[in-house]
Design a protein around this motif. Structure first.
Motif, PDB file in Angstrom:
ATOM      1  N   THR A 164       0.849  -1.482  -0.140  1.00  0.00           N
ATOM      2  CA  THR A 164       0.148   0.194   0.027  1.00  0.00           C
ATOM      3  C   THR A 164       0.799   1.193   0.138  1.00  0.00           C
ATOM      4  OG1 THR A 164      -1.828  -1.187   1.262  1.00  0.00           O
ATOM      5  CG2 THR A 164      -1.685   1.257   1.437  1.00  0.00           C
ATOM      6  N   ARG A 167       2.650   1.899  -3.163  1.00  0.00           N
ATOM      7  CA  ARG A 167       1.800   2.403  -4.360  1.00  0.00           C
ATOM      8  C   ARG A 167       1.552   3.814  -4.098  1.00  0.00           C
ATOM      9  NH1 ARG A 167      -3.803  -0.807  -5.972  1.00  0.00           N
ATOM     10  NH2 ARG A 167      -2.068  -1.880  -7.109  1.00  0.00           N
ATOM     11  N   GLU A 168       1.250   4.166  -2.804  1.00  0.00           N
ATOM     12  CA  GLU A 168       0.845   5.445  -2.459  1.00  0.00           C
ATOM     13  C   GLU A 168       1.793   6.355  -2.869  1.00  0.00           C
ATOM     14  OE1 GLU A 168      -2.722   4.897   0.623  1.00  0.00           O
ATOM     15  OE2 GLU A 168      -0.508   5.083   1.611  1.00  0.00           O
ATOM     16  N   TYR A 171       2.244   6.961  -6.581  1.00  0.00           N
ATOM     17  CA  TYR A 171       1.369   8.053  -6.992  1.00  0.00           C
ATOM     18  C   TYR A 171       1.967   9.399  -6.776  1.00  0.00           C
ATOM     19  CZ  TYR A 171      -2.725   5.290  -8.548  1.00  0.00           C
ATOM     20  OH  TYR A 171      -3.576   4.454  -9.252  1.00  0.00           O
ATOM     21  N   HIS A 304      -3.179  -0.613  11.647  1.00  0.00           N
ATOM     22  CA  HIS A 304      -4.352   0.157  11.128  1.00  0.00           C
ATOM     23  C   HIS A 304      -4.811  -0.432   9.590  1.00  0.00           C
ATOM     24  CE1 HIS A 304      -1.032   2.588   9.388  1.00  0.00           C
ATOM     25  NE2 HIS A 304      -1.917   2.767   8.555  1.00  0.00           N
ATOM     26  N   GLU A 390      -9.692  -6.166   4.753  1.00  0.00           N
ATOM     27  CA  GLU A 390      -9.179  -5.070   5.753  1.00  0.00           C
ATOM     28  C   GLU A 390      -9.940  -5.639   7.119  1.00  0.00           C
ATOM     29  OE1 GLU A 390     -10.732  -4.240   2.667  1.00  0.00           O
ATOM     30  OE2 GLU A 390      -8.683  -4.776   2.191  1.00  0.00           O
ATOM     31  N   TYR A 392     -10.036  -3.049  10.272  1.00  0.00           N
ATOM     32  CA  TYR A 392      -9.813  -2.107  10.959  1.00  0.00           C
ATOM     33  C   TYR A 392      -9.951  -1.890  12.491  1.00  0.00           C
ATOM     34  CZ  TYR A 392      -9.921  -0.176   6.000  1.00  0.00           C
ATOM     35  OH  TYR A 392      -9.639  -0.120   4.582  1.00  0.00           O
TER      36      TYR A 392
ATOM     37  N   PRO B  71      -4.768   9.561  -3.645  1.00  0.00           N
ATOM     38  CA  PRO B  71      -3.822  10.522  -3.118  1.00  0.00           C
ATOM     39  C   PRO B  71      -3.256  11.130  -4.554  1.00  0.00           C
ATOM     40  CG  PRO B  71      -2.933   8.352  -2.845  1.00  0.00           C
ATOM     41  CD  PRO B  71      -4.235   8.052  -3.470  1.00  0.00           C
ATOM     42  N   ARG B 303      -3.195   7.878   1.598  1.00  0.00           N
ATOM     43  CA  ARG B 303      -4.682   8.007   1.560  1.00  0.00           C
ATOM     44  C   ARG B 303      -5.346   6.946   2.207  1.00  0.00           C
ATOM     45  NH1 ARG B 303      -9.131   8.654   2.151  1.00  0.00           N
ATOM     46  NH2 ARG B 303     -10.586   9.670   0.778  1.00  0.00           N
ATOM     47  N   HIS B 304      -4.730   5.923   2.540  1.00  0.00           N
ATOM     48  CA  HIS B 304      -5.560   4.796   3.234  1.00  0.00           C
ATOM     49  C   HIS B 304      -5.981   5.084   4.656  1.00  0.00           C
ATOM     50  CE1 HIS B 304      -1.336   3.839   4.773  1.00  0.00           C
ATOM     51  NE2 HIS B 304      -1.970   3.310   5.648  1.00  0.00           N
ATOM     52  N   ILE B 305      -5.089   6.034   5.194  1.00  0.00           N
ATOM     53  CA  ILE B 305      -5.729   6.445   6.559  1.00  0.00           C
ATOM     54  C   ILE B 305      -5.683   8.020   6.769  1.00  0.00           C
ATOM     55  CG2 ILE B 305      -3.164   6.506   7.099  1.00  0.00           C
ATOM     56  CD1 ILE B 305      -4.889   5.160   9.975  1.00  0.00           C
ATOM     57  N   GLU B 390     -12.748   8.522   9.741  1.00  0.00           N
ATOM     58  CA  GLU B 390     -11.848   7.800   8.652  1.00  0.00           C
ATOM     59  C   GLU B 390     -12.663   7.696   7.453  1.00  0.00           C
ATOM     60  OE1 GLU B 390     -12.664   6.208  12.008  1.00  0.00           O
ATOM     61  OE2 GLU B 390     -10.897   7.664  12.196  1.00  0.00           O
ATOM     62  N   TYR B 392     -12.076   5.497   4.262  1.00  0.00           N
ATOM     63  CA  TYR B 392     -11.208   4.490   3.906  1.00  0.00           C
ATOM     64  C   TYR B 392     -11.471   4.381   2.121  1.00  0.00           C
ATOM     65  CZ  TYR B 392     -10.609   2.924   8.412  1.00  0.00           C
ATOM     66  OH  TYR B 392     -10.159   2.771   9.742  1.00  0.00           O
ATOM     67  N   PRO B 393     -10.519   4.338   1.288  1.00  0.00           N
ATOM     68  CA  PRO B 393     -10.705   3.930  -0.140  1.00  0.00           C
ATOM     69  C   PRO B 393     -11.170   2.650  -0.345  1.00  0.00           C
ATOM     70  CG  PRO B 393      -8.305   3.850   0.408  1.00  0.00           C
ATOM     71  CD  PRO B 393      -9.023   4.238   1.724  1.00  0.00           C
ATOM     72  N   PHE B 395     -10.665  -1.055  -1.680  1.00  0.00           N
ATOM     73  CA  PHE B 395      -9.588  -2.032  -2.033  1.00  0.00           C
ATOM     74  C   PHE B 395     -10.021  -3.003  -3.085  1.00  0.00           C
ATOM     75  CE2 PHE B 395      -6.378  -1.230   1.595  1.00  0.00           C
ATOM     76  CZ  PHE B 395      -7.011  -0.448   2.005  1.00  0.00           C
ATOM     77  N   GLU B 396      -8.854  -3.570  -3.654  1.00  0.00           N
ATOM     78  CA  GLU B 396      -9.198  -4.593  -4.607  1.00  0.00           C
ATOM     79  C   GLU B 396      -7.754  -5.222  -4.599  1.00  0.00           C
ATOM     80  OE1 GLU B 396     -11.217  -3.845  -8.395  1.00  0.00           O
ATOM     81  OE2 GLU B 396      -9.269  -3.946  -9.229  1.00  0.00           O
ATOM     82  N   LEU B 399      -5.124  -4.183  -2.000  1.00  0.00           N
ATOM     83  CA  LEU B 399      -4.597  -3.054  -2.042  1.00  0.00           C
ATOM     84  C   LEU B 399      -5.823  -1.753  -2.283  1.00  0.00           C
ATOM     85  CD1 LEU B 399      -1.432  -3.730  -3.620  1.00  0.00           C
ATOM     86  CD2 LEU B 399      -1.585  -3.564  -1.484  1.00  0.00           C
ATOM     87  N   PRO B 400      -5.442  -0.646  -1.901  1.00  0.00           N
ATOM     88  CA  PRO B 400      -6.330   0.349  -2.077  1.00  0.00           C
ATOM     89  C   PRO B 400      -6.237   0.583  -3.541  1.00  0.00           C
ATOM     90  CG  PRO B 400      -4.798   1.190  -0.651  1.00  0.00           C
ATOM     91  CD  PRO B 400      -4.174  -0.186  -1.113  1.00  0.00           C
ATOM     92  N   TYR B 402      -6.648   2.907  -6.369  1.00  0.00           N
ATOM     93  CA  TYR B 402      -6.548   4.479  -6.577  1.00  0.00           C
ATOM     94  C   TYR B 402      -6.894   4.409  -8.318  1.00  0.00           C
ATOM     95  CZ  TYR B 402      -4.638   4.992  -1.994  1.00  0.00           C
ATOM     96  OH  TYR B 402      -4.802   4.886  -0.763  1.00  0.00           O
TER      97      TYR B 402
END
Lengths: 419, 419
Positions: A164, A167-168, A171, A304, A390, A392, B71, B303-305, B390, B392-393, B395-396, B399-400, B402
């Motif tokens: 994750t 990946r972020e 971006y 998290h 997930e 959480y 993000p 962005r996940h959090i 929160e 959250y995005p 997921f697939e 993973l998020p 995006y």
């Protein structure tokens, strides 16, 4: 006949080892005719040696639920490997003495390779001394390097976190590269086995998607080939995202973090810090502007963003460990078996601890791409199920609400231990 | 009369700047009698200068929704500050030329301090040249250092990330400290303003809870006092967790990352890397085993959090920017105003861009504890609402998920631009 039990946590902690603790606690409650009081030893085997025992039988159901969503080792962990029987027989005898003083018939040791070794030694000395105990090793390690088991609880969550995160960050770099940073490097854990670095690779679903390069400890670092890959990525995609395992080595088998690139004042191996070295190499040879991150403890405590599958498996190995013990199993580890890939199905099988202790499972070569700089499809298929879902934690005041135990220590019954 | 609009993203990206883009896109759709086509410039003001314009009017509602959870800067950002009018009048004239060629009556520039300055300059040159445009600056910066606005979109999410991360790492260290690491250091962004470092402090709800020490760029680094604090934490809590802002400075105003502690080969200010320096100081003077992490891009792209409040505010400043523009506002920034603290309530007020551009908002002294090593209650009360909730995005495959835009570039209408 009811016997008491001891549970302890050992080695580097994970986001889900407390879920295994919860599994053990629930398991002990579900077998009241076999197991009486469950004690948790503080700081692993040291808590047994020094009789620092916490009565967890009196913890509430809410605490068990809270442990399932709290990272780290709630009872304290330790980095302490028992010496061989010849070197320090006294330690082993002390363990048996403590077991005996508390009428302990079940020992659950939750850890990685070293802990499997400790657990096996405990089993053997007990057998040798004729002390009746069921010693069960509950697997845990972010490194995913335990033998026999398909995967290790703790790995799925660190894998989800690093994939994750990269990946972020990818971006981010994609947005910035036109006028600013061209290269981003994420250093992840993994001294000998590249599983965590490999997990970063899952974030790249197309060839042009970050990360573009992965550096594994299993593959000798070839600076020229690496530099060519970096240049290719920047030339073709505009930027380059790199995942690097802290333990990558040069052709002489020396870790890069300890090589000539390292700054003299800083040679602490514990540190990580290979990311800035890689950055420096790129800067010198290609001149690109770069950023780097070192995830360190963040990656293994990131509850998290834990993997749901990982949480379930961590709980299950704890619970099944108890079930195995009360069924008479001894010197075994509940291992995860992959029954099917699609859909992903798994179960738990007991394996002989002698087949686990002191083995280290590296990435198979066919999990690494031919050029050595990325993962293969087989590796992707292996990892994706482990990071799925997930789970959480609850949040309060904007932050995850994790629990701390009250730790009800029981009164000591033996004289203090000294080596 | 309908006029077209240009939107662009500038400076370091955040986890929620695309939510502002979504707000602008939705805003433009909601005022069809005033705004025709919305173009997004690729890579900030450079996309305007070079006529790299993307038609975002044709993007689907799903894309707008996707931007709210993705993000980074989907249209590409830039680090490019327009020179003064005297130094490069040609650039300004080109901007007006492009506006004119595309019948642009609205300019939305989404960024931090430098972008506010750019937006103001664009507004002034347009006024001077008699070109009718409404120039609106949409605030964005993880640094939270824009003047007038109570807080900046992007800060709440990085704050939530760093506070969550340091809490998690604190639990890890708490588990390990008896036999292993005693000190953990997390380096966070913030060259001049300590807002992000301050956010780490929110994770500590009791005096003994991590982080135990925060190092702010606003407070001169006093090594002796710092070492005393570290020793106190280890003596009293068993371990010490430290948050350090990348920009901390010594008594001569020199950044530690550029000081004598820095290893010669490595003096790249862009790098971060103050965490290993702090670690080295502790090792030398106290001998404690340590770990450190550098969050770097991970923190601003997490962005996940993301904070729900932050996402809402980022969207709102985008949307309100459009509403202000079609109402006739010019050379303003939609600023966030804190109406009440408990419950937290906020709204958006237009502020004169001249009051924002080129000011930098540091931590007020009363937000820092008296000894300079932690946050005050006032600071905590300020930050907590900004990290609440929160968002959250999706997921697939674990993973998020995006989005990446297809970027439908429009055909150029002008000759190429050269300085």
């Amino acid at each position: 006949m009811t016997k008491n039990a001891i549970y302890a946590q050992s080695g580097g902690v994970t986001a889900v080892i407390n879920a295994s603790a919860a599994g053990v606690m629930q398991g002990c409650r579900d077998f009241p005719h076999q197991i009486g009081t469950l004690y948790a030893a503080e700081n692993g085997i040291l808590g047994v040696l020094h009789e620092n025992l916490i009565d967890v039988s009196i913890e509430s159901d809410e605490t068990i639920a809270g442990l399932k969503t709290t990272p780290s080792g709630a009872f304290g962990s330790c980095r302490y490997k028992l010496k061989s029987l010849d070197e320090n027989r006294k330690e082993y005898e002390r363990l048996i003495e403590v077991f005996s003083a508390y009428d302990v018939g079940y020992f659950f040791y939750n850890g990685g390779n070293d802990s499997a070794d400790t657990c096996l030694k405990v089993a053997r000395i007990a057998d040798e001394m004729g002390y009746p105990i069921k010693a069960i090793h509950i697997p845990k390690t972010i490194d995913n390097d335990l033998a026999v088991t398909d995967n290790c609880p703790g790995f799925g969550s660190v894998a989800k976190y690093v994939a994750t995160s990269i990946r972020e960050a990818g971006y981010d770099l994609e947005s910035m590269h036109k006028t600013s940073t061209k290269v981003f490097i994420l250093e992840v854990m993994g001294r000998n086995a590249g599983w965590i670095a490999a997990a970063c690779g899952v974030a790249s679903e197309e060839q042009n998607e970050p990360p573009h390069i992965i550096l594994f400890p299993e593959i000798i670092f070839d600076e020229d080939a690496f530099i060519r890959k970096v240049k290719y990525a920047v030339d073709n995609y505009g930027y380059c995202v790199i995942a690097v395992s802290e333990g990558i080595k040069d052709r002489y088998g020396m870790e890069l973090s300890a090589s000539q690139h390292t700054l003299d004042d800083f040679g602490h191996h514990q540190l990580g810090g290979v990311a800035p070295i890689i950055a420096q190499i790129i800067k010198k040879r290609l001149g690109y502007k770069y950023h780097w991150a070192v995830a360190d403890y963040l990656q293994r405590s990131a509850r998290h963003i834990a993997s749901k599958v990982d949480v379930e498996q961590a709980y299950a190995v704890g619970y099944e460990g108890v079930r195995l013990a009360v069924s008479g199993a001894h010197a075994v580890m509940p291992a995860i078996r992959r029954i099917s890939q699609n859909p992903y199905q798994w179960d738990i099988q007991a394996v002989d601890l002698a087949k686990v202790a002191n083995y280290e499972k590296f990435m198979p070569r066919n999990f690494i791409s031919e050029d050595g700089f990325h993962i293969s499809d087989a590796c992707r298929e292996y990892i994706v199920p482990l990071i799925t879902g997930e789970d959480y934690p609850k949040f309060e005041n904007g932050l995850p609400k994790y629990i701390r135990l009250k730790k009800h220590f029981v009164a000591k019954r033996l004289p203090p231990f000294s080596k």
